[in-house]
Each structure stands twice: as structure tokens, then as C-alpha cells.
Write an enzyme that holds these catalytic residues in place. Sequence first.
Site, PDB file in Angstrom:
ATOM      1  N   GLY A 151       0.838  -1.130  -0.148  1.00  0.00           N
ATOM      2  CA  GLY A 151       0.083  -0.208  -0.167  1.00  0.00           C
ATOM      3  C   GLY A 151       0.794   1.242   0.099  1.00  0.00           C
ATOM      4  O   GLY A 151       0.256   2.377   0.026  1.00  0.00           O
ATOM      5  N   GLU A 180       4.732  -6.180   1.499  1.00  0.00           N
ATOM      6  CA  GLU A 180       4.222  -6.362   0.163  1.00  0.00           C
ATOM      7  C   GLU A 180       3.944  -5.373  -0.915  1.00  0.00           C
ATOM      8  O   GLU A 180       2.772  -5.152  -1.349  1.00  0.00           O
ATOM      9  CB  GLU A 180       2.732  -7.312   0.251  1.00  0.00           C
ATOM     10  CG  GLU A 180       2.893  -8.199   1.377  1.00  0.00           C
ATOM     11  CD  GLU A 180       1.674  -9.140   1.497  1.00  0.00           C
ATOM     12  OE1 GLU A 180       1.534 -10.392   1.552  1.00  0.00           O
ATOM     13  OE2 GLU A 180       0.514  -8.254   1.724  1.00  0.00           O
ATOM     14  N   CYS A 190     -16.515   3.245 -26.558  1.00  0.00           N
ATOM     15  CA  CYS A 190     -17.883   3.606 -26.711  1.00  0.00           C
ATOM     16  C   CYS A 190     -18.356   3.984 -25.200  1.00  0.00           C
ATOM     17  O   CYS A 190     -19.199   3.108 -24.750  1.00  0.00           O
ATOM     18  CB  CYS A 190     -18.691   2.841 -27.416  1.00  0.00           C
ATOM     19  SG  CYS A 190     -18.541   3.179 -29.254  1.00  0.00           S
ATOM     20  N   TYR A 247      -1.269  -1.717 -12.085  1.00  0.00           N
ATOM     21  CA  TYR A 247      -2.858  -1.834 -12.342  1.00  0.00           C
ATOM     22  C   TYR A 247      -3.299  -1.228 -13.560  1.00  0.00           C
ATOM     23  O   TYR A 247      -4.414  -0.920 -13.798  1.00  0.00           O
ATOM     24  CB  TYR A 247      -3.483  -1.376 -11.048  1.00  0.00           C
ATOM     25  CG  TYR A 247      -3.107  -1.955  -9.980  1.00  0.00           C
ATOM     26  CD1 TYR A 247      -3.608  -3.043  -9.470  1.00  0.00           C
ATOM     27  CD2 TYR A 247      -2.354  -1.086  -9.060  1.00  0.00           C
ATOM     28  CE1 TYR A 247      -3.093  -3.798  -8.206  1.00  0.00           C
ATOM     29  CE2 TYR A 247      -1.910  -1.495  -7.771  1.00  0.00           C
ATOM     30  CZ  TYR A 247      -2.369  -2.850  -7.331  1.00  0.00           C
ATOM     31  OH  TYR A 247      -1.751  -3.577  -6.305  1.00  0.00           O
TER      32      TYR A 247
HETATM   33  C1  LIG Z   1      -3.160  -5.357  -3.217  1.00  0.00           C
HETATM   34  C2  LIG Z   1      -2.397  -5.888  -1.990  1.00  0.00           C
HETATM   35  C3  LIG Z   1      -1.024  -5.519  -1.953  1.00  0.00           C
HETATM   36  C4  LIG Z   1      -0.383  -4.360  -2.681  1.00  0.00           C
HETATM   37  O1  LIG Z   1      -0.726  -3.083  -2.832  1.00  0.00           O
HETATM   38  P1  LIG Z   1      -0.091  -1.924  -3.411  1.00  0.00           P
HETATM   39  O2  LIG Z   1      -0.920  -0.845  -2.951  1.00  0.00           O
HETATM   40  O3  LIG Z   1      -0.014  -2.328  -4.731  1.00  0.00           O
HETATM   41  O4  LIG Z   1       1.038  -1.899  -2.677  1.00  0.00           O
HETATM   42  C5  LIG Z   1      -0.223  -6.228  -1.039  1.00  0.00           C
HETATM   43  N1  LIG Z   1      -1.210  -7.032  -0.344  1.00  0.00           N
HETATM   44  C6  LIG Z   1      -2.058  -7.353  -0.142  1.00  0.00           C
HETATM   45  C7  LIG Z   1      -2.664  -8.447   0.668  1.00  0.00           C
HETATM   46  C8  LIG Z   1      -2.935  -6.868  -1.192  1.00  0.00           C
HETATM   47  O5  LIG Z   1      -4.226  -7.365  -1.546  1.00  0.00           O
END
Ligand SMILES: *Cc1c(COP(=O)(O)O)cnc(C)c1O
Length: 434
Positions: free
Chosen positions: A248, A290, A361, A390
Site C-alpha cells: 500500500g 508486500e 464507446c 494496475y
Molecule cells: C493489493 C495488495 C497488496 C499491494 O498493494 P499496493 O497498493 O499495490 O502496494 C499487498 N498485499 C495485499 C494483501 C494486497 O491485497
Amino acid sequence: MYFYGTTGVNKNGHLEIGGVDAVELATKFGTPLYVYDVALIRERARAFKQAFIEQNIKFQVAYASKAFSTVAMVQLAEEEELSLDVVSGGELYTAIAAGFPPEKIHFHGNNKSREELEMALDSRIGCIVVDNFYEIGLLKEICHEKNVNVNILLRITPGIEAHTHDYILTGQEDSKFGFDLQNGQAEQALAEVLTFHQFNVLGLHCHIGSQIFETTGFLLAAQKIVEKMADWNHKFSFEAQVLNLGGGFGIRYTKEDEPIQPSQYVSEIIKEVKKLTEQYQLSMPEIWIEPGRSMVGDAGITLYHTGSSKDVPGVRKYLAVDGGMSDNIRPSLYQAKYEAVYANRPLAQSEETVSIAGKCCESGDMLIWDLPLPQSAEEDILAVFCTGAYGYSMANNYNRIPRPAVVFVENGQATLVVKRETYEDLVKLDLPLK
Ligand SMILES: *Cc1c(COP(=O)(O)O)cnc(C)c1O
């Protein structure tokens, strides 16, 4: 204007990425085209890892592959010695097809199917992040049938929602993901998984949001979870070896965004977890993170040819490109904001304000509203920045528009890593009426 990574302007006055002329890329590979600055992805991967290494903390940095999952990207993640998150059988298949070490794969998702879980166990992946009671039951059954053990993390919803500059503390979290910490479901889940001998419960996981620009949310989540870890240590003699604080981390899409450095997120998280574990007399767990968006987002640029335009006198000028919500649905889906320049003259003075429309469209198929640009001309190539996360992964075939190609650039070399879809590809799965 500003540039990311290796992006700059070359002697022809063209935009250059990874030492390659963007106009030449558009000519050679066609448009729309996703271009990735590989050096910048490597830089991000190393920055996240470095902060852990410097402090001698056990860690895993797992690239959340849903941000951009292709064979080449997974192989790049392996070269940079990252772990990998997958959230579906398709992402897992991609990782395995890319030859990614299965023991470094983590499987997420709120509704993993029996087939997906079986595939994960058969592939001997590193761990499954268990999300709900249904999954506990299903996974027990499968482990029993296959007579295999599995490493798991429990996904906890700590009651913190973070989004950009806001974080919200909620007593009970209204989320489709994970076991709620406040209402006792997390504890109930832990009690259940600890008594099943084929589960090796490595630890706990949470993911509090996306595009987050502050560390506060992560620190609050760590506080809530470590406090519970102390509780559970007394109740169940359970000591989490792993604390996974999710992804995140925010990136700069436009000048308004002010992201902080990967090293700052990581060092503040480490400091907090150290402090908390000392306070509660727990041993320091491994910390896993992550990053998805922050690993690949600003390394991606989409190139388009411009086409028709429409002046609505006194209102606005629309300028259309040869892609749109089919290759970047984020503006329509989340009102996401982007910046762009003409790749054939990135330094030219802005003379007009245009709104960039896609070719689908759908009136909502807009990429950028009110973008200052030089006077438009035929054969312009628009480069939209920060489309690496994304974008391709959410690309679709609305209006039967083929999905674009993907090119990696590094050290003056361009490598095609995903072919452009063809019209034949579009009808490949269709069957005739009789
Ligand atoms: C989507 C997600 C991420 C990555 O989120 P980002 O905003 O792209 O860094 C990491 N862990 C989990 C569990 C997620 O669902």
C-alpha cells in the site's frame, strides 16, 4: 515537468526511457504501448530490501504481483531476490511458468477455490495467507486428503483503514478480507488453526489500504497486532515468527502526490515493531512487506498516438488517443489522476488545455482531464506517466480492442515481453453457433 528513474530527454528532443527513444519505441512496437523502466524497478526492489539489511532484521519483501503480473516481471522479481504474492490460480500459474521458486510464493485471496488451493499445495508454495473460516475448513480437508503440511499466515483486519493521508480507526472493520481483531474472530481462527497438526502457523498478516503516504497507519496496525500477539502468547503459547504488514506504499502520480521513501516506511516499521516486542517481552518476528504499486507504478509509461479532437467552444477541447479504459481503467474506476507529455517534444511550452479521451464507446472513457499541452499536431505521441501498476493487469477487451504490447527498456535495449493481442486472439475462444 519532472522525470522518473532513467526517463529524460535525448539529443533529438524526444522522451527517452532506459536509454531508448520513446518515439522509436512507438514506431517499432506500435501504440498503445506499455514501456517499463527496468532500472527503476530494480532500484525500488533494492531500496525496500536495503533498509532491512542495514538493520539486520529478518525479512521478506514480496512483490504483490497483481499490480503487474507477467512472466518477465516475475523473472525480474526473482533476479532481485524478492518473494512473490499471488491472489489467484492465474497469477500462481504465471509465477510457476516463469520458474519462480515456489517456496517464495505467498497465496492471498478471500475466496480461493479448492482447485486453486490444491494447485498451491501441489506446487509446494511458501505459505498460504488464510482469510476466512470457510478457507480454514477447505484447507484442512485438502491437507488431510493429500497428507501434506502447509505453512500459513492468518489475515487479520486490525480495525485500521488507511488511504492516502487519512487513516480511520474502526472498532469493527467492514471489510470482505480477513479475521476481525476486535470482535474475537481472529482469536477464534487462531485457536482453530493451532489445533490442526498439518498447519504450521508462521504468523499474522494485515494489509491496511493502498496509495498510503504516511507511516502512521502501519505503526497503528503493528501496535494493535503486537498487543494481541502478547495476549495470544499467554493464552496459546503461540509466538508469531512472522509479522506481515502488507503493501500500500504510495507513489507520485501527479505533482500533488508527495510519497515518502521506501527506506522511511521500512525503518519506521522496524523501529515500532522492535519497541513493541521489547515492551511485551516477545521475540522480534521476521517482518514481511508486500509492495505492489510502489515496485512498478512509476516505472511504467504508456505511449499512445493521438487522433481526433473535438472543440466544445467555451467548454473544453477533447483530444482522443488510440487506447483508453481498455488499457487504463483507473481514471474511470477511481478518478485516478495522471500527467502526460508529448514524447516527440516533451519540453515544448504548454499552449492549450486539453482533456484526453479514450476511444471506447463510453462517455466515462477519459484518461486525463484538463492537461496543459503544446498545440496538438498530427503524429503526436502522448506519453502518460506512472501507468506501471494496475494498468496492464486491469487491461480488458472492451469494444474488442486488443490489449497492448509490453516492452522492457534498460541500458539502451528494448525487449518485447508481452506481444500485442491480435484480432485472431480476440476470437480464439469463440465457437460458432453450430
Ligand atoms: C493489493 C495488495 C497488496 C499491494 O498493494 P499496493 O497498493 O499495490 O502496494 C499487498 N498485499 C495485499 C494483501 C494486497 O491485497
